[in-house]
Design an enzyme around this catalytic site. Structure first.
Site, PDB file in Angstrom:
ATOM      1  N   ASP A   1       0.856  -1.190   0.000  1.00  0.00           N
ATOM      2  CA  ASP A   1       0.000   0.000   0.000  1.00  0.00           C
ATOM      3  C   ASP A   1       0.890   1.238   0.000  1.00  0.00           C
ATOM      4  O   ASP A   1       2.130   1.129   0.008  1.00  0.00           O
ATOM      5  CB  ASP A   1      -0.925  -0.004   1.228  1.00  0.00           C
ATOM      6  CG  ASP A   1      -2.282   0.631   0.929  1.00  0.00           C
ATOM      7  OD1 ASP A   1      -2.306   1.687   0.257  1.00  0.00           O
ATOM      8  OD2 ASP A   1      -3.320   0.082   1.349  1.00  0.00           O
TER       9      ASP A   1
ATOM     10  N   HIS B   1     -14.287  -2.339  -5.729  1.00  0.00           N
ATOM     11  CA  HIS B   1     -15.487  -1.503  -5.854  1.00  0.00           C
ATOM     12  C   HIS B   1     -15.154  -0.013  -5.936  1.00  0.00           C
ATOM     13  O   HIS B   1     -16.030   0.792  -6.254  1.00  0.00           O
ATOM     14  CB  HIS B   1     -16.482  -1.777  -4.710  1.00  0.00           C
ATOM     15  CG  HIS B   1     -16.022  -1.303  -3.361  1.00  0.00           C
ATOM     16  ND1 HIS B   1     -15.714  -2.166  -2.346  1.00  0.00           N
ATOM     17  CD2 HIS B   1     -15.837  -0.062  -2.844  1.00  0.00           C
ATOM     18  CE1 HIS B   1     -15.371  -1.491  -1.268  1.00  0.00           C
ATOM     19  NE2 HIS B   1     -15.425  -0.204  -1.552  1.00  0.00           N
TER      20      HIS B   1
END
Length: 345
Positions: A203, A251
């Site tokens: 990340d 999403h």
């Protein structure tokens, strides 16, 4: 639903939809006032004590406590109220699975802008940040709210990872890559459940710093590492892993972006390995469940291109990226209602 008398449709479901925000705002008020933290460890509180400690008037306190009990957040014992098991587990500040941060985040960031949902649909632009600026002004100016956000996501991730570990056997795997792994909520739970498993959180640099704190707090420094990078632009993804996890990631993005990321995952994954997409999945007909469909509506508010996709869309994308035998495993938690799993031969 129909009226029994004449078999005509009842307006009750419409009333329930219309008044749903009453329940949420009551819940949010209880979190803001610290009600559940005050009632921690079995403490009970009378109406008079609640009015005094919460600094509210007695008449509203009477209705407020009754409403919280009706929502399953409190239980009544004689003339006093105490936390329900649900509230004691998730709504007491400082507990590992504290969910209140997400409540406050939704109440203070998302609820106000949802009043302009029609504007967002007409412009196809998010409401919680300005995509024309460099990043989100909200993030820069509201560090407390972002702390709520990350802490609540960690709680949701931990609960969802617990269910995922029950539904999917990570036993055959040895090295997990969590792409966009945030605060390491999934790896912490999975490595606890499967002590032989090691994990890498991939990340952004500032997110990895937060993940490292959570890993240290869990005592799993030997099992979980971090690698700083941007999965949108970095290529290739870190290699040497035999299972890749995408948890509540896809999403947020449009189909083109997601297909490109899945191809990167295929290239980084060791032969014989698996990919796990953990999401609120729409059914093939895209008619539900409501949790997935309404999360999709929230993506209009929060993202430029995100939406909730059906399980069949994910299966098709995985096949097109080179994966084989995509299948759906089902469970039900706050963060996901299932996962789509496929293998690289």
């Amino acid at each position: 639903m129909t009226d029994i008398a004449d078999n005509t449709p009842s307006a009750l479901p419409l009333m329930q939809l219309t008044s749903a925000f009453w329940g949420f705002k009551t819940f949010a008020a209880a979190v803001e006032l610290g009600l559940f933290t005050r009632l921690a460890d079995g403490r009970a509180m009378s109406l008079e004590e609640a009015a005094d400690e919460l600094d509210i008037r007695e008449r509203p306190a009477d209705m407020f406590l009754a409403a919280c009990a009706s929502l399953g957040l409190l239980e009544k014992d004689g003339e006093k109220y105490r936390n329900s098991a649900l509230s004691e587990e998730f709504l007491v500040e400082g507990k590992p699975r504290y969910f209140g941060g997400f409540v406050r985040y939704c109440d203070q960031r998302e609820y106000p802008v949802w009043h302009r949902i029609v504007d967002a649909m007409r412009t196809d632009r998010p409401l919680t940040w300005d995509p024309d600026s460099h990043g989100s002004v909200f993030v820069a100016e509201n560090p407390v709210m972002m702390e709520f956000f990350w802490e609540s996501l960690h709680s949701i991730s931990a609960s969802t990872a617990h269910a995922l570990a029950d539904a999917y056997d990570f036993g055959p795997h040895s090295r997990l890559l969590d792409v966009g792994g945030g605060s390491a909520g999934y790896p912490v739970q999975l490595c606890r459940r499967y002590p032989h498993l090691s994990a890498t959180v991939f990340d952004l640099e500032h997110v990895c710093a937060m993940a490292e704190q959570k890993v240290r707090a869990a005592g799993l420094e030997k099992s979980i590492a971090t690698v700083a990078g941007d999965f949108m632009t970095d290529e290739p993804l870190p290699g040497g892993h035999d299972v890749i996890l995408l948890s509540m990631i896809l999403h947020d993005w449009d189909e083109t972006t997601n297909r490109a990321l899945l191809r990167k995952c295929w290239e980084a994954l060791a032969p014989g390995g698996a990919i796990v997409i953990c999401e609120l999945l729409l059914n093939p007909e895209r008619t539900g469940p409501a949790s997935a469909a309404l999360m999709g509506m929230n993506m209009i508010v929060e993202t430029e291109g995100g939406k909730n996709y059906s399980e069949t869309e994910y299966q098709d994308w995985l096949t097109d990226a080179g994966f084989e035998e995509p299948r759906v495993i089902r469970f039900d938690t706050a963060g996901a209602n299932g996962a789509v799993v496929a293998r690289k031969q």
